[in-house]
Scaffold this motif. Structure first.
Motif, PDB file in Angstrom:
ATOM      1  N   ARG A  67      36.696  18.293   7.226  1.00 39.99           N
ATOM      2  CA  ARG A  67      35.407  18.761   6.741  1.00 39.99           C
ATOM      3  C   ARG A  67      35.544  19.737   5.583  1.00 39.99           C
ATOM      4  O   ARG A  67      34.587  19.958   4.838  1.00 39.99           O
ATOM      5  CB  ARG A  67      34.610  19.384   7.881  1.00 39.99           C
ATOM      6  CG  ARG A  67      35.202  20.640   8.465  1.00 39.99           C
ATOM      7  CD  ARG A  67      34.284  21.176   9.554  1.00 39.99           C
ATOM      8  NE  ARG A  67      32.966  21.462   9.018  1.00 39.99           N
ATOM      9  CZ  ARG A  67      31.843  21.311   9.709  1.00 39.99           C
ATOM     10  NH1 ARG A  67      31.895  20.866  10.947  1.00 39.99           N
ATOM     11  NH2 ARG A  67      30.673  21.604   9.176  1.00 39.99           N
ATOM     12  N   CYS A  70      34.618  18.433   2.175  1.00 33.74           N
ATOM     13  CA  CYS A  70      33.214  18.195   1.828  1.00 33.74           C
ATOM     14  C   CYS A  70      32.649  19.477   1.205  1.00 33.74           C
ATOM     15  O   CYS A  70      32.198  20.381   1.916  1.00 33.74           O
ATOM     16  CB  CYS A  70      32.418  17.805   3.062  1.00 33.74           C
ATOM     17  SG  CYS A  70      33.002  16.287   3.837  1.00 33.74           S
ATOM     18  N   CYS A  76      28.626  13.918   3.639  1.00 31.88           N
ATOM     19  CA  CYS A  76      30.072  13.986   3.884  1.00 31.88           C
ATOM     20  C   CYS A  76      30.506  12.658   4.499  1.00 31.88           C
ATOM     21  O   CYS A  76      30.616  12.530   5.717  1.00 31.88           O
ATOM     22  CB  CYS A  76      30.397  15.157   4.807  1.00 31.88           C
ATOM     23  SG  CYS A  76      32.172  15.342   5.135  1.00 31.88           S
ATOM     24  N   PHE A  79      33.588  12.105   7.020  1.00 33.73           N
ATOM     25  CA  PHE A  79      33.444  11.999   8.478  1.00 33.73           C
ATOM     26  C   PHE A  79      33.487  10.542   8.926  1.00 33.73           C
ATOM     27  O   PHE A  79      34.148  10.192   9.916  1.00 33.73           O
ATOM     28  CB  PHE A  79      32.133  12.657   8.890  1.00 33.73           C
ATOM     29  CG  PHE A  79      31.700  12.345  10.287  1.00 33.73           C
ATOM     30  CD1 PHE A  79      32.450  12.762  11.373  1.00 33.73           C
ATOM     31  CD2 PHE A  79      30.549  11.612  10.520  1.00 33.73           C
ATOM     32  CE1 PHE A  79      32.053  12.465  12.663  1.00 33.73           C
ATOM     33  CE2 PHE A  79      30.135  11.312  11.800  1.00 33.73           C
ATOM     34  CZ  PHE A  79      30.886  11.739  12.881  1.00 33.73           C
ATOM     35  N   TRP A 327      33.724  18.371  13.585  1.00 35.15           N
ATOM     36  CA  TRP A 327      32.797  17.608  12.747  1.00 35.15           C
ATOM     37  C   TRP A 327      31.348  17.880  13.118  1.00 35.15           C
ATOM     38  O   TRP A 327      30.502  16.999  13.020  1.00 35.15           O
ATOM     39  CB  TRP A 327      33.087  16.107  12.870  1.00 35.15           C
ATOM     40  CG  TRP A 327      34.416  15.702  12.332  1.00 35.15           C
ATOM     41  CD1 TRP A 327      35.543  15.441  13.038  1.00 35.15           C
ATOM     42  CD2 TRP A 327      34.751  15.531  10.959  1.00 35.15           C
ATOM     43  NE1 TRP A 327      36.572  15.121  12.191  1.00 35.15           N
ATOM     44  CE2 TRP A 327      36.122  15.158  10.903  1.00 35.15           C
ATOM     45  CE3 TRP A 327      34.044  15.664   9.749  1.00 35.15           C
ATOM     46  CZ2 TRP A 327      36.774  14.917   9.702  1.00 35.15           C
ATOM     47  CZ3 TRP A 327      34.704  15.418   8.562  1.00 35.15           C
ATOM     48  CH2 TRP A 327      36.057  15.055   8.535  1.00 35.15           C
ATOM     49  N   PHE A 330      27.186  16.726  11.097  1.00 39.57           N
ATOM     50  CA  PHE A 330      27.161  15.510  10.273  1.00 39.57           C
ATOM     51  C   PHE A 330      26.449  14.362  10.995  1.00 39.57           C
ATOM     52  O   PHE A 330      26.847  13.204  10.885  1.00 39.57           O
ATOM     53  CB  PHE A 330      28.584  15.091   9.895  1.00 39.57           C
ATOM     54  CG  PHE A 330      29.305  16.126   9.093  1.00 39.57           C
ATOM     55  CD1 PHE A 330      28.874  16.455   7.815  1.00 39.57           C
ATOM     56  CD2 PHE A 330      30.406  16.786   9.610  1.00 39.57           C
ATOM     57  CE1 PHE A 330      29.535  17.414   7.063  1.00 39.57           C
ATOM     58  CE2 PHE A 330      31.069  17.751   8.873  1.00 39.57           C
ATOM     59  CZ  PHE A 330      30.628  18.079   7.594  1.00 39.57           C
TER      60      PHE A 330
END
Length: 365
Positions: A67, A70, A76, A79, A327, A330
């Motif tokens: 991450r 990003c 993003c 992911f 993550w 997202f």
């Protein structure tokens, strides 16, 4: 002196009734109400597309492994790219993923051969896809033969599991649905009663209840020590549920066949089964192509319900990835990815059904 009538040449249509301007006036601005709705719709489409182009394409990040890569402030997609193997193959062992790829390759080649008009010996290919391919797919996925390692079904997941459940449900429910539809229209009281009770029972309960019963309640009615696979129970529940709906779709097609077709078949001396297989069913199935495909699309989307019994289909495995502390945040990217994949398969089935209708000339246009 004769006054012979000479017609004047045809005048061209008004410029505002032909071409792009004519199409816009006819379809988008034919009345004040339609004009207002067209402007509102164009504004909403423009707002949505401009946001997605800015967020999902221009300011997005695609390349990276974490991450921290990003940094652009947009979507993003890293992911998705990092988690893509899990989204496709679930928890299948990474060393055995080639087996799923081989199965997908055989399926794609077989389906392409059936769709292309100029493919020779389509009958043999269809027989291979309906009889031989399921056996090959089973041993490739599950293993236990030919030196292949056994991979338990609880490790299956993602898009692979979604396709397995949907494909098995679609392929198996169609012949069962046809048999039930014929049974419901049968003149034999016992056969008709059994068909009616079956169809009305399964149509009276939601699919989520069927899956819950198959997963939790069904083992309670089995003898002690008997264990059945959870995925197998789910597929049996899906097939039984879907067969009832398919039966009603086929029954609608049977009722649309004119009585004269039955009388013509009887006049030829055909038996019941010959009449059904050679005259009635081909016409009924052609008429019901939209309804049958609509049922298939609904089943494909309903496969997401298997999450309630602990099976991780495509949507469930994306949702589980969203809870990964590495993550978090997202979810939009994940749901857009899932929606895109579902749309691709559903749109593909829809377009193929339309092409099949045109080929069989059932649309009457």
């Amino acid at each position: 002196m004769s006054n012979k009538f000479v017609p004047l040449p045809d005048l061209p249509p008004p410029s505002n009734t032909v071409g792009v301007v004519g199409w816009l006036r006819t379809n988008l601005f034919s009345s004040p109400t339609n004009s207002i709705l067209t402007i509102i719709a164009c504004y909403l489409i423009y707002s949505g597309l401009s946001w997605f182009v800015s967020w999902g394409i221009i300011n997005s990040d695609v390349i990276g492994t974490s991450r921290e890569d990003c940094t652009s402030g947009g979507a993003c997609w890293v992911f998705i790219s990092v988690r893509l193997p899990q989204f496709i193959y679930g928890f299948y062992p990474s060393d055995e993923i080639w087996r799923i790829n081989v199965m997908f390759a055989i399926a794609i080649i077989g389906i392409a051969a059936l769709i292309i008009d100029k493919t020779p010996k389509k009958g043999w290919i269809a027989l291979f896809m309906l009889v031989i391919f399921p056996i090959i797919a089973y041993f490739l996925l599950y293993g236990g033969a030919f030196g292949l390692e056994v991979v338990e079904t609880h490790k299956w997941g993602g898009l692979t599991l979604t396709l397995v459940i949907a494909t098995v449900g679609i392929v198996v429910s169609l012949p069962i649905g046809i048999a039930l539809a014929l049974g419901r229209r049968s003149d034999m009281p016992i056969v008709k009663s059994i068909s009616v009770v079956y169809i009305e029972f399964w149509r009276g309960v939601p699919l989520i209840t069927v899956l819950f019963m198959a997963s939790v309640m069904l083992p309670l009615f089995m003898s002690e020590g008997t264990e059945t696979d959870k995925l197998l129970r789910a597929m049996i529940g899906v097939i039984m549920f879907q067969s009832a709906y398919m039966a009603e779709v086929v029954r609608g097609g049977l009722q649309a066949i004119p009585k004269g077709q039955y009388e013509a078949a009887h006049s030829l001396g055909l038996s019941y089964w010959k009449m059904m297989f050679f005259i009635i069913l081909p016409q009924a199935l052609k008429l019901m192509i939209p309804g049958i495909v609509n049922t298939f699309i609904a089943l494909f989307k309903d496969t997401s319900l298997v999450l309630i019994i602990g099976l991780f289909d495509l949507l469930a495995i994306v949702q589980s990835a969203l809870h990964d502390p590495k993550w978090l945040g997202f979810s939009v990217e994940g749901y857009i990815f899932v929606a895109f994949l579902f749309w691709v398969f559903c749109f593909g089935m829809s377009r193929y059904s339309q092409a099949l209708e045109r080929k069989l000339n059932t649309s009457h246009r």
